[in-house]
Each structure stands twice: as structure tokens, then as C-alpha cells.
Design an enzyme around this catalytic site. Structure first.
Site, PDB file in Angstrom:
ATOM      1  N   GLU A 183      -0.137  -0.991   5.888  1.00  0.00           N
ATOM      2  CA  GLU A 183       1.126  -0.324   6.741  1.00  0.00           C
ATOM      3  C   GLU A 183       0.964   1.312   6.898  1.00  0.00           C
ATOM      4  O   GLU A 183       1.281   1.700   8.011  1.00  0.00           O
ATOM      5  CB  GLU A 183       2.480  -0.486   6.203  1.00  0.00           C
ATOM      6  CG  GLU A 183       3.571  -0.548   7.020  1.00  0.00           C
ATOM      7  CD  GLU A 183       3.990   0.870   6.908  1.00  0.00           C
ATOM      8  OE1 GLU A 183       4.768   1.294   8.113  1.00  0.00           O
ATOM      9  OE2 GLU A 183       3.608   1.898   6.170  1.00  0.00           O
TER      10      GLU A 183
ATOM     11  N   ASP B 292       0.905  -1.209   0.024  1.00  0.00           N
ATOM     12  CA  ASP B 292       0.170   0.038  -0.103  1.00  0.00           C
ATOM     13  C   ASP B 292       0.831   1.310   0.001  1.00  0.00           C
ATOM     14  O   ASP B 292       1.906   1.205   0.301  1.00  0.00           O
ATOM     15  CB  ASP B 292      -1.046  -0.148   1.351  1.00  0.00           C
ATOM     16  CG  ASP B 292      -0.210   0.203   2.402  1.00  0.00           C
ATOM     17  OD1 ASP B 292       0.789  -0.442   2.738  1.00  0.00           O
ATOM     18  OD2 ASP B 292      -0.690   0.910   3.348  1.00  0.00           O
TER      19      ASP B 292
HETATM   20  N1  BES Z   1       8.723   3.378   5.395  1.00  0.00           N
HETATM   21  C1  BES Z   1       7.933   4.245   6.277  1.00  0.00           C
HETATM   22  C2  BES Z   1       8.728   4.288   7.844  1.00  0.00           C
HETATM   23  C3  BES Z   1      10.073   4.742   7.717  1.00  0.00           C
HETATM   24  C4  BES Z   1      10.738   5.606   6.687  1.00  0.00           C
HETATM   25  C5  BES Z   1      10.842   4.459   8.681  1.00  0.00           C
HETATM   26  C6  BES Z   1      11.732   6.006   6.632  1.00  0.00           C
HETATM   27  C7  BES Z   1      11.992   5.100   8.745  1.00  0.00           C
HETATM   28  C8  BES Z   1      12.728   5.888   7.635  1.00  0.00           C
HETATM   29  C9  BES Z   1       6.633   3.469   6.425  1.00  0.00           C
HETATM   30  O1  BES Z   1       5.974   3.067   5.428  1.00  0.00           O
HETATM   31  C10 BES Z   1       5.651   4.724   7.110  1.00  0.00           C
HETATM   32  O2  BES Z   1       5.540   5.909   6.611  1.00  0.00           O
HETATM   33  N2  BES Z   1       5.047   4.403   8.351  1.00  0.00           N
HETATM   34  C11 BES Z   1       4.115   5.204   8.949  1.00  0.00           C
HETATM   35  C12 BES Z   1       3.241   4.450   9.682  1.00  0.00           C
HETATM   36  C13 BES Z   1       2.256   5.030  10.353  1.00  0.00           C
HETATM   37  C14 BES Z   1       1.237   5.290   9.334  1.00  0.00           C
HETATM   38  C15 BES Z   1       1.491   4.106  11.527  1.00  0.00           C
HETATM   39  C16 BES Z   1       4.870   6.349   9.425  1.00  0.00           C
HETATM   40  O3  BES Z   1       5.803   6.340  10.170  1.00  0.00           O
HETATM   41  O4  BES Z   1       4.202   7.468   9.476  1.00  0.00           O
HETATM   42 ZN    ZN Z   2       5.424   5.183   4.321  1.00  0.00          ZN
END
Ligand code: BES
Ligand code: ZN
Length: 455
Positions: free
Chosen positions: A153, A88
Site C-alpha cells: 500500500e 507494510d
Molecule cells: N493510511 C494512509 C492514507 C491516509 C492517511 C488517508 C490518513 C487518510 C488519512 C496510507 O497508508 C498512505 O499513506 N497512503 C499513501 C499512498 C501512496 C504511497 C500511494 C499516501 O497517501 O501517501
Molecule cells: Zn501510510
């Protein structure tokens, strides 16, 4: 050069074309209008896992967006890795700021631009490509490989945690492998050793039963938009400290060793500031930028709206004001406890003249790796072989809520081997993946399988 890396080199354009295919599917998880696209993306992943050599590939319906599971278990006695990722993506707006369509993957100067290029479709495929490379060039793979690729995710993985708890046997493994983070920078390969948690709230302040003429009523009532501004500015001090009572109570303090380790990374505040285009950096007093982002909690407005926001002027006192705020959390803060503390505090400090509603949208726990695990050392060797340099360890500020669940429920170490770059523009217009990172990432994923097998 090994037969596996030769295979990967030969198949660069095939793998790039496949990445473009999945990037054309607009699998935005938060938007119900994209339900069919989510399903199409899940089916695409299922088919690709099969084509790469998985002997089992299937879609699991859970009531939310489908979960794709795949496996190749042809190495009895060898360790098993579980590759986790997500198909997603985040919404694309503001769409007018994209140079080319978010779902029309476009190459420019060694980079591939599209929503989801780095987060996370490109990073999922490096592992699928790696399994394919082993099977195609050697007829076997040094480890057993399971895939768990989800579609929620970006909206909090609500249905995945119960799925994992129900399917412990299916998902049993010796290590979980996740590529959904960034490398420290292009010249500094890294392994991610910590993620922040999250608590996401939406606030609604209602003043009156309808919008009011700002001349007839201005001065006689509290304007909910003004009240929202006051409320938000009361949440954080000028020193960057969050002013919610109890907010820091459970925060695990940085150790001297961790501070030294973060300070040894090749970071420059000035470079960082310039790259994001900020006039100046700002954060919690007493901490460095890397500490603020990786190891200290934060509180930010993600969106705020009320009243008239169109062209020109309209004289109005809005009836309602809204804000979305998120707190990034660190070990051992509990998202539900923080939600309660912040909600209670907001209700306590809001003026009597507005009605307050606070909704808890989603949350997730922070996570930290244990660095001395053999699986982490194996990942270090794999990254060094692919990128020509031993990786540094860094803590990232983003969240992948399910990682803490993996550690807890599967009792397996998690390897966070992200190959994105800090300027990939995740969640923003013109997201990209650097193609050299994608190609080397496939090598790293293939070497990881060998290094894990080695022990
Ligand atoms: N890939 C990201 C998380 C990320 C990006 C971690 C760069 C470390 C470095 C992930 O897809 C993401 O965006 N997660 C969300 C989670 C939330 C919606 C529960 C976030 O961190 O905002
Ligand atoms: Zn993300």
C-alpha cells in the site's frame, strides 16, 4: 453489555500483546533490505487470521510483496464484508528523532508508539479481533468475513489491482471495509467519504559531466540546483494555484452543499496550526483549510537533493540536482494525464542548459463515497455505538489508491471507518496509536458486523 463487547473488554491485553508482536516486524515495503521482514509480517497475518477463526487463510505470491487472504464464510445467506488493510509500513527515518525504537512498541500515557501502530497494523487488527470476538463468544458471526491484507500500500499497490481483477469471485462481497484513515478528532467520530488521488514524479536535472569548482566555473554555467529551485517555484503561484497548463481542467468543483458540510465541522485553523507547529497556514486562495486538504489538488516537494550537504562548506557546482514531487488529485483528475501534463510543462520551462529527466514513480485515483448507501448507514450506527456519538462525514487528503479499484471492479460500496487520530504522526517519527481508539475501534468493528447483518 453484549457478550461480544464483554469478550473484547476481557481480551484487551491479549489483543494489545498481539499488536505489539506484529509491530516488532520491520515490514518496510520500499526497502529491498526488508524483504524477509515483509514475508514474516505476511506469515504473521496469515497465522493470526487462522487463530481468529478464519477457515481459510493463505498467502498469494504475485511477483510483488505477498497478499494475505483469509475468510470465514459460516453465515450462508448473510451479507459478506471484505476487510482491506496493509501490513507494510513507511521507512523510519529520521531515526534519531524517535524517542523509542520504531520497532520496539512502547506504551506511554495511554498511547502505543511504533511505526505502523496506526498506519495500518493497529487498524487491521481491530477487524481480526472483532471476528474472533464474535466467534469466541457466540460461536458464529452475523456476517461472512473476507480479509485482504496487502504489503504494497505504501508503495502504490502495484500488484493488488491485477490480483483483484483476476479474483473477482474470491473477493465478491456486499461491502468493502477499510480502516486506514483518521477520525476527525478524538471527540468527533467520523466516516471518511473521500480520498485524494496521487501522482508522484522524480525530476533529475543534469548540468555538466562532473561537479565543478564553484570559483573556476561559477558564473559561466547554469547550476542545476539553482535551475531546480527556479523550476519548482514556477510550478505554483503565490496564490497557491498550480501553474501547469490544463492541471485543473478535469477537477470536479465543490458543490455548495459540500462546502456547507465541510464548514459545519468543528475545525479551528488556529488549533490546526498550533498542532502541526506551523508559523502560519498557506494554501490555495479562495478555499478553506478543509477544502484545500480534502477537495482541492495540491503540489509538493517531498525531497530535494543536490551538491554538498555535509558539515561545513565545500565550494562546488553540482553536476546533478534531484527532486521528488507529488500532486494530490481530486475526482476526476487522471494520474497518468497529470503526469504527462506536468512532465511536458517541466521540459518546456527548464533552461536549455540542463538535461531534464522525469520519472513517474506511482499514482492512484481519487475516490468519493455515495453517502446514501445502507452500508454507510450501518457503519454510522456502529461508530455511534462504539464512540457514543453519531459520526460526521469528512473528506481526507491522503490516498489509498486501491479503494477506487474496489468500487470499480467489485461494484461494492466502500466503508472507510478509520479510528486513527490526526496527531498519530503517520509517516513521521514517533507514530502512535491511541489505545482508547484501538479498544473502541475493536468494538466499532464488531458492531459493524452486526449492523451490516441488520441491513
Ligand atoms: N493510511 C494512509 C492514507 C491516509 C492517511 C488517508 C490518513 C487518510 C488519512 C496510507 O497508508 C498512505 O499513506 N497512503 C499513501 C499512498 C501512496 C504511497 C500511494 C499516501 O497517501 O501517501
Ligand atoms: Zn501510510
Amino acid at each position: 453489555m453484549s457478550v461480544v463487547s464483554t469478550y473484547l473488554k476481557k481480551n484487551r491485553s491479549k489483543h494489545l500483546e498481539e499488536l505489539k508482536e506484529i509491530l516488532r516486524i520491520p515490514s518496510v515495503s520500499t526497502d529491498p533490505a526488508h524483504k524477509a521482514d515483509i514475508l514474516e509480517a505476511a506469515k504473521w497475518i496469515e497465522a493470526r487470521l487462522g487463530a481468529a477463526g478464519c477457515t481459510r487463510a493463505e498467502i498469494h505470491e504475485t511477483g510483488g510483496h505477498p497478499i494475505v487472504y483469509g475468510e470465514w464464510l459460516g453465515a450462508p445467506g448473510a451479507p459478506t464484508i471484505l476487510v482491506y488493510g496493509h501490513y507494510d509500513v513507511q521507512p523510519v527515518d529520521p531515526i534519531e528523532l524517535w524517542n523509542t525504537g520504531p520497532f520496539e512498541p512502547t506504551e506511554r500515557a495511554g498511547k502505543l508508539y511504533a511505526r505502523g501502530a496506526a498506519d495500518d497494523k493497529g487498524q487491521v487488527l481491530i477487524h481480526v479481533n472483532a471476528l474472533e470476538a464474535h466467534l469466541q463468544s457466540n460461536g458464529t458471526c452475523p456476517v461472512n468475513v473476507k480479509f485482504l491484507i496487502e504489503g504494497e500500500e505504501e508503495i502504490g499497490s502495484e500488484h493488488l489491482a491485477p490480483f483483484i481483477k483476476k479474483n473477482r469471485k474470491l473477493l465478491a462481497c456486499d461491502a468493502v471495509v477499510v480502516s486506514d484513515t483518521s477520525m476527525f478528532d478524538k471527540k468527533t467520530p467520523s466516516l471518511c467519504t473521500g480520498l485524494r488521488g496521487l501522482c508522484y514524479l522524480q525530476i533529475e536535472l543534469t548540468g555538466t559531466k562532473r561537479d565543478l569548482h564553484s570559483g573556476c566555473f561559477g558564473g559561466a554555467v547554469v547550476n542545476p540546483a539553482n535551475a531546480m529551485a527556479d523550476l519548482i517555484s514556477a510550478l505554483k503561484g503565490k496564490n497557491g494555484k498550480i501553474k501547469v497548463p490544463g492541471f485543473y481542467d478535469d477537477v470536479v468543483k465543490l458543490t455548495r452543499a459540500e462546502r456547507n458540510s465541510l464548514a459545519s465541522l468543528p475545525h479551528s485553523d488556529e488549533k490546526y496550526r498550533r498542532e502541526i507547529g506551523a508559523p502560519a497556514l498557506f494554501g490555495e486562495k479562495g478555499y478553506t483549510t478543509l477544502e484545500r486538504v480534502g477537495a482541492r489538488p495540491s503540489l509538493d516537494v517531498n525531497g530535494i537533493w543536490s551538491g554538498f550537504t555535509g558539515e561545513g562548506a565545500k565550494t562546488v557546482i553540482p553536476a546533478v540536482a534531484h527532486a521528488k514531487i507529488s500532486m494530490r488529485l481530486v475526482p476526476n483528475q487522471s494520474p497518468s494525464k497529470i503526469a504527462r501534463l506536468v512532465t511536458d510543462h517541466i521540459k518546456a520551462i527548464a533552461p536549455e542548459s540542463v538535461k531534464v529527466k522525469v520519472k513517474n514513480l506511482h499514482g492512484g485515483d481519487a475516490w468519493m463515497a455515495s453517502l446514501d448507501h445502507p452500508a454507510i448507514r450501518a457503519a454510522g450506527r456502529a461508530v455511534e455505538r462504539a464512540f457514543g456519538k453519531a459520526p460526521v462525514f469528512n473528506r481526507e487528503g491522503g490516498s489509498i489508491p486501491i479503494v477506487a479499484t474496489f468500487s470499480r471492479v467489485l461494484a461494492a460500496p466502500c466503508i472507510l471507518m478509520g479510528i486513527g487520530l490526526p496527531d498519530d504522526a503517520l509517516h513521521a517519527p514517533n507514530e502512535k496509536i491511541d489505545l482508547s481508539q484501538f479498544y473502541k475501534g475493536r468494538d466499532a468493528a464488531a458492531y459493524l458486523m452486526e449492523e451490516i447483518a441488520r441491513g
